[in-house]
Design an enzyme around this catalytic site. Structure first.
Site, PDB file in Angstrom:
ATOM      1  N   PHE A 135       0.830  -1.215   0.000  1.00 46.53           N
ATOM      2  CA  PHE A 135       0.000   0.000   0.000  1.00 46.53           C
ATOM      3  C   PHE A 135       0.869   1.272   0.000  1.00 46.53           C
ATOM      4  CE2 PHE A 135      -2.368   2.742   3.299  1.00 46.53           C
ATOM      5  CZ  PHE A 135      -2.996   3.512   2.331  1.00 46.53           C
ATOM      6  N   THR A 175       5.806   2.841  12.755  1.00 41.74           N
ATOM      7  CA  THR A 175       4.422   3.166  13.074  1.00 41.74           C
ATOM      8  C   THR A 175       4.309   3.838  14.444  1.00 41.74           C
ATOM      9  OG1 THR A 175       2.323   2.111  13.687  1.00 41.74           O
ATOM     10  CG2 THR A 175       4.264   0.762  13.903  1.00 41.74           C
ATOM     11  N   ASP A 176       3.230   4.596  14.620  1.00 35.74           N
ATOM     12  CA  ASP A 176       2.987   5.206  15.945  1.00 35.74           C
ATOM     13  C   ASP A 176       2.565   4.153  16.969  1.00 35.74           C
ATOM     14  OD1 ASP A 176       0.426   4.642  14.963  1.00 35.74           O
ATOM     15  OD2 ASP A 176      -0.395   6.630  15.380  1.00 35.74           O
ATOM     16  N   GLU A 177       2.225   2.930  16.489  1.00 38.04           N
ATOM     17  CA  GLU A 177       1.705   1.912  17.409  1.00 38.04           C
ATOM     18  C   GLU A 177       2.767   1.450  18.409  1.00 38.04           C
ATOM     19  OE1 GLU A 177      -0.936  -0.961  15.621  1.00 38.04           O
ATOM     20  OE2 GLU A 177      -1.434   0.405  13.988  1.00 38.04           O
ATOM     21  N   TYR A 199       2.265  -7.195  16.398  1.00 41.00           N
ATOM     22  CA  TYR A 199       2.698  -6.298  15.307  1.00 41.00           C
ATOM     23  C   TYR A 199       3.524  -5.150  15.855  1.00 41.00           C
ATOM     24  CZ  TYR A 199       2.410  -2.336  12.058  1.00 41.00           C
ATOM     25  OH  TYR A 199       2.720  -1.257  11.267  1.00 41.00           O
ATOM     26  N   LYS A 226       7.541  -4.150  15.409  1.00 41.51           N
ATOM     27  CA  LYS A 226       8.013  -2.876  14.838  1.00 41.51           C
ATOM     28  C   LYS A 226       8.894  -2.147  15.861  1.00 41.51           C
ATOM     29  CE  LYS A 226       7.137  -1.239  11.341  1.00 41.51           C
ATOM     30  NZ  LYS A 226       7.703  -1.389   9.958  1.00 41.51           N
ATOM     31  N   ARG A 263      -8.328   6.794  16.028  1.00 37.19           N
ATOM     32  CA  ARG A 263      -7.138   6.734  15.188  1.00 37.19           C
ATOM     33  C   ARG A 263      -6.950   8.097  14.514  1.00 37.19           C
ATOM     34  NH1 ARG A 263      -6.664   3.019  18.002  1.00 37.19           N
ATOM     35  NH2 ARG A 263      -6.323   0.826  17.506  1.00 37.19           N
ATOM     36  N   ARG A 308     -11.102  -6.541  19.631  1.00 40.04           N
ATOM     37  CA  ARG A 308      -9.765  -7.071  19.339  1.00 40.04           C
ATOM     38  C   ARG A 308      -9.007  -7.211  20.671  1.00 40.04           C
ATOM     39  NH1 ARG A 308      -6.264  -3.178  15.582  1.00 40.04           N
ATOM     40  NH2 ARG A 308      -7.081  -4.380  13.842  1.00 40.04           N
TER      41      ARG A 308
HETATM   42  P1  NAD Z   1       1.349  -3.607   3.293  1.00 39.92           P
HETATM   43  O1  NAD Z   1       1.028  -4.805   4.127  1.00 39.92           O
HETATM   44  O2  NAD Z   1       0.317  -3.023   2.399  1.00 39.92           O
HETATM   45  O3  NAD Z   1       2.620  -3.916   2.380  1.00 39.92           O
HETATM   46  C1  NAD Z   1       3.744  -4.617   2.856  1.00 39.92           C
HETATM   47  C2  NAD Z   1       4.602  -5.023   1.666  1.00 39.92           C
HETATM   48  O4  NAD Z   1       5.764  -5.709   2.173  1.00 39.92           O
HETATM   49  C3  NAD Z   1       3.894  -5.993   0.714  1.00 39.92           C
HETATM   50  O5  NAD Z   1       4.105  -5.576  -0.621  1.00 39.92           O
HETATM   51  C4  NAD Z   1       4.558  -7.328   0.992  1.00 39.92           C
HETATM   52  O6  NAD Z   1       4.576  -8.184  -0.134  1.00 39.92           O
HETATM   53  C5  NAD Z   1       5.950  -6.898   1.397  1.00 39.92           C
HETATM   54  N1  NAD Z   1       6.607  -7.898   2.257  1.00 39.92           N
HETATM   55  C6  NAD Z   1       6.066  -8.522   3.340  1.00 39.92           C
HETATM   56  N2  NAD Z   1       6.950  -9.411   3.844  1.00 39.92           N
HETATM   57  C7  NAD Z   1       8.073  -9.342   3.079  1.00 39.92           C
HETATM   58  C8  NAD Z   1       9.321 -10.009   3.105  1.00 39.92           C
HETATM   59  N3  NAD Z   1       9.599 -10.940   4.037  1.00 39.92           N
HETATM   60  N4  NAD Z   1      10.254  -9.683   2.176  1.00 39.92           N
HETATM   61  C9  NAD Z   1       9.979  -8.740   1.236  1.00 39.92           C
HETATM   62  N5  NAD Z   1       8.785  -8.092   1.138  1.00 39.92           N
HETATM   63  C10 NAD Z   1       7.848  -8.385   2.060  1.00 39.92           C
HETATM   64  O7  NAD Z   1       1.889  -2.540   4.341  1.00 39.92           O
HETATM   65  P2  NAD Z   1       1.706  -0.943   4.376  1.00 39.92           P
HETATM   66  O8  NAD Z   1       0.436  -0.637   5.058  1.00 39.92           O
HETATM   67  O9  NAD Z   1       1.999  -0.382   3.043  1.00 39.92           O
HETATM   68  O10 NAD Z   1       2.889  -0.560   5.378  1.00 39.92           O
HETATM   69  C11 NAD Z   1       4.213  -0.325   4.873  1.00 39.92           C
HETATM   70  C12 NAD Z   1       5.110   0.052   6.042  1.00 39.92           C
HETATM   71  O11 NAD Z   1       4.600   1.211   6.694  1.00 39.92           O
HETATM   72  C13 NAD Z   1       5.199  -1.031   7.121  1.00 39.92           C
HETATM   73  O12 NAD Z   1       6.528  -1.086   7.580  1.00 39.92           O
HETATM   74  C14 NAD Z   1       4.254  -0.554   8.207  1.00 39.92           C
HETATM   75  O13 NAD Z   1       4.682  -1.017   9.483  1.00 39.92           O
HETATM   76  C15 NAD Z   1       4.408   0.957   8.082  1.00 39.92           C
HETATM   77  N6  NAD Z   1       3.238   1.759   8.501  1.00 39.92           N
HETATM   78  C16 NAD Z   1       1.983   1.487   7.989  1.00 39.92           C
HETATM   79  C17 NAD Z   1       0.905   2.284   8.366  1.00 39.92           C
HETATM   80  C18 NAD Z   1      -0.480   2.058   7.801  1.00 39.92           C
HETATM   81  O14 NAD Z   1      -1.427   2.740   8.211  1.00 39.92           O
HETATM   82  N7  NAD Z   1      -0.666   1.172   6.852  1.00 39.92           N
HETATM   83  C19 NAD Z   1       1.104   3.347   9.263  1.00 39.92           C
HETATM   84  C20 NAD Z   1       2.386   3.584   9.752  1.00 39.92           C
HETATM   85  C21 NAD Z   1       3.448   2.795   9.353  1.00 39.92           C
HETATM   86  P1  TYD Z   2      -6.904  -1.174  11.230  1.00 39.78           P
HETATM   87  O1  TYD Z   2      -7.277  -0.601   9.908  1.00 39.78           O
HETATM   88  O2  TYD Z   2      -6.707  -2.640  11.353  1.00 39.78           O
HETATM   89  O3  TYD Z   2      -5.611  -0.374  11.726  1.00 39.78           O
HETATM   90  P2  TYD Z   2      -4.857  -0.396  13.171  1.00 39.78           P
HETATM   91  O4  TYD Z   2      -5.375  -1.493  13.989  1.00 39.78           O
HETATM   92  O5  TYD Z   2      -3.443  -0.622  12.766  1.00 39.78           O
HETATM   93  O6  TYD Z   2      -5.112   0.949  13.773  1.00 39.78           O
HETATM   94  O7  TYD Z   2      -8.032  -0.772  12.287  1.00 39.78           O
HETATM   95  C1  TYD Z   2      -8.379   0.585  12.526  1.00 39.78           C
HETATM   96  C2  TYD Z   2      -9.344   0.611  13.689  1.00 39.78           C
HETATM   97  O8  TYD Z   2     -10.569  -0.038  13.278  1.00 39.78           O
HETATM   98  C3  TYD Z   2      -8.855  -0.160  14.912  1.00 39.78           C
HETATM   99  O9  TYD Z   2      -9.287   0.522  16.090  1.00 39.78           O
HETATM  100  C4  TYD Z   2      -9.572  -1.507  14.805  1.00 39.78           C
HETATM  101  C5  TYD Z   2     -10.879  -1.142  14.116  1.00 39.78           C
HETATM  102  N1  TYD Z   2     -11.449  -2.215  13.262  1.00 39.78           N
HETATM  103  C6  TYD Z   2     -12.783  -2.627  13.437  1.00 39.78           C
HETATM  104  O10 TYD Z   2     -13.506  -2.108  14.317  1.00 39.78           O
HETATM  105  N2  TYD Z   2     -13.267  -3.608  12.619  1.00 39.78           N
HETATM  106  C7  TYD Z   2     -12.505  -4.192  11.651  1.00 39.78           C
HETATM  107  O11 TYD Z   2     -13.009  -5.110  10.944  1.00 39.78           O
HETATM  108  C8  TYD Z   2     -11.155  -3.750  11.469  1.00 39.78           C
HETATM  109  C9  TYD Z   2     -10.271  -4.363  10.410  1.00 39.78           C
HETATM  110  C10 TYD Z   2     -10.677  -2.753  12.296  1.00 39.78           C
END
Ligand code: NAD
Ligand code: TYD
Length: 349
Positions: free
Chosen positions: A12, A131-133, A156, A160, A220, A287
């Site tokens: 993503f 991540t902020d988590e 998770y 991280k 969030r 959760r």
């Molecule tokens: P995502 O799950 O959409 O994408 C992860 C990508 O990493 C995928 O393309 C997957 O194929 C690849 N991948 C997974 N395991 C692998 C491995 N062993 N070797 C090589 N490639 C591998 O994740 P995202 O939401 O795009 O998040 C990207 C980064 O940003 C992550 O490090 C996540 O912790 C961080 N992040 C995400 C969010 C969010 O809201 N999505 C917020 C803050 C930080």
């Molecule tokens: P998510 O998108 O999984 O992100 P994160 O847990 O990393 O913040 O979830 C966002 C919020 O939505 C989180 O508080 C969990 C809640 N949630 C639901 O209530 N139902 C769902 O099916 C999912 C996937 C998340």
């Protein structure tokens, strides 16, 4: 001419970062290293994958031998590391995958960078996206600063947090020129429909129930993914070595309010009478270890590097809904897994 390795570029956020770097810096060679797990989808990059400065490498960051070989051959100048297992719910059912990819994979990359740069770190940079988590959960007030102590609650966020500590340790011990950013929840096009927003868009569209965890009162801080990609560009080029930057949208939403907003937009766009899809809301068991609230203080990034989110939430949210409605095939493909066919067609294996 710079060679930049972006890991997780088929995911993503990674796909938005690859697009930004490959188009904004035509004199860089961009290498996208991705294992193509269920979350990795090369269709995300179909608009730029013919660019002459873009290269795709399929591989696993957990495989140290492969990673060392790749760094030896390509001799990257910089790394932007996004590859990760990223979904909290999956970390609860299968934590080991998170330890392998997020912890071992990150340390493999650190070792490979250290080995090829061999203490001559001039012009080199290892940027770890986090991540902020890692900071844990907030009560009703306050926000995470870069100095907030780590207190992860899910497998998770623990994985991280661990990887962040290793990145800092490699800076402090070996002088590796690292930088870290910790971002709040992202939303936008190309997010795998297991995360709240794309999952609920898809379910509303198909009149499927909307599983709201607990009472829906968790909060969030949502940031549009392209604003995150812009912050990553800025920090990669201008961030202080050894430093950490928080990135956030200054845009807090209680889950249930966000879901009701989503229903309002979708009912309108799908031509349903206002409020029709409210009946899809289903409160389910919370959760495990569910963090109550995340909020980011991004003052450091704003004052040091001049970054601000540019996309207002109302605009970003509409754009996001429009994208998922217009890209039905993308949604169907990622949910059916048939995007693997795209990979075979493009890369022949
Ligand atoms: P995502 O799950 O959409 O994408 C992860 C990508 O990493 C995928 O393309 C997957 O194929 C690849 N991948 C997974 N395991 C692998 C491995 N062993 N070797 C090589 N490639 C591998 O994740 P995202 O939401 O795009 O998040 C990207 C980064 O940003 C992550 O490090 C996540 O912790 C961080 N992040 C995400 C969010 C969010 O809201 N999505 C917020 C803050 C930080
Ligand atoms: P998510 O998108 O999984 O992100 P994160 O847990 O990393 O913040 O979830 C966002 C919020 O939505 C989180 O508080 C969990 C809640 N949630 C639901 O209530 N139902 C769902 O099916 C999912 C996937 C998340």
């Amino acid at each position: 001419m710079k060679k930049i390795l972006i890991t997780g570029g088929a995911g993503f956020i990674g796909s938005h970062v690859v697009r930004l770097f490959a188009t904004k810096y035509p004199d860089y060679q961009i290498y996208n290293l991705d294992k193509l797990t269920y979350a990795g989808n090369l269709e995300n990059l179909s608009d730029i994958d013919k660019n002459s400065n873009y290269h795709f490498v399929k591989g696993d960051i957990v495989d140290a031998e492969f990673i060392n070989q790749l760094f030896e051959t390509e001799r990257f100048d910089g790394v932007v590391h996004l590859a990760a297992e990223s979904h909290v719910d999956r970390s609860i059912t299968n934590p080991m995958e998170f330890i392998f990819t997020n912890v071992v994979g990150t340390v493999n990359l650190l070792n490979a960078a250290k080995n090829i740069w061999k203490d001559n770190y001039e012009g080199k940079r290892f940027y770890h996206i986090s991540t902020d988590e890692v900071y844990g959960a907030l009560g009703d007030t306050g926000s995470f600063k870069e100095t907030t102590p780590y207190s992860p609650h899910s497998p998770y966020s623990a994985s991280k947090a661990s990887s962040d500590h290793f990145v800092r340790a490699y800076h402090d011990t070996y002088g590796l020129p690292t930088v870290i950013s910790n971002c709040s929840n992202n939303y936008g096009p190309n997010q795998f429909p297991e995360k709240l927003i794309p999952l609920f868009i898809n379910n509303i569209k198909h009149n499927k129930s909307l599983p709201v965890y607990g009472k829906g009162i968790n909060v969030r801080d949502w940031l549009y993914v392209e604003d995150h990609a812009r912050a990553i560009d800025l920090i990669f080029h201008k961030g202080a070595t050894g430093s950490t930057y928080n990135i956030g949208g200054n845009n807090e939403w209680k889950n249930i309010d966000l879901i009701k907003k989503l229903i309002e937009i979708l009912d309108r766009k799908l031509g349903r009478p206002e409020g029709t899809s409210l009946q899809l809301i289903t409160y389910v068991t919370d959760r495990a270890g569910h963090d109550l609230r995340y909020a980011i203080d991004a003052t450091k990034l704003r004052t040091e590097l001049g970054w601000e989110p540019t996309i207002k939430f109302a605009e970003g949210f509409e754009k996001t809904v429009d994208w998922y409605l217009a890209n039905e095939k993308w949604l169907d493909n990622v949910t059916s897994g048939s995007y693997q066919d795209y990979y075979r067609k493009m890369y022949g294996e």
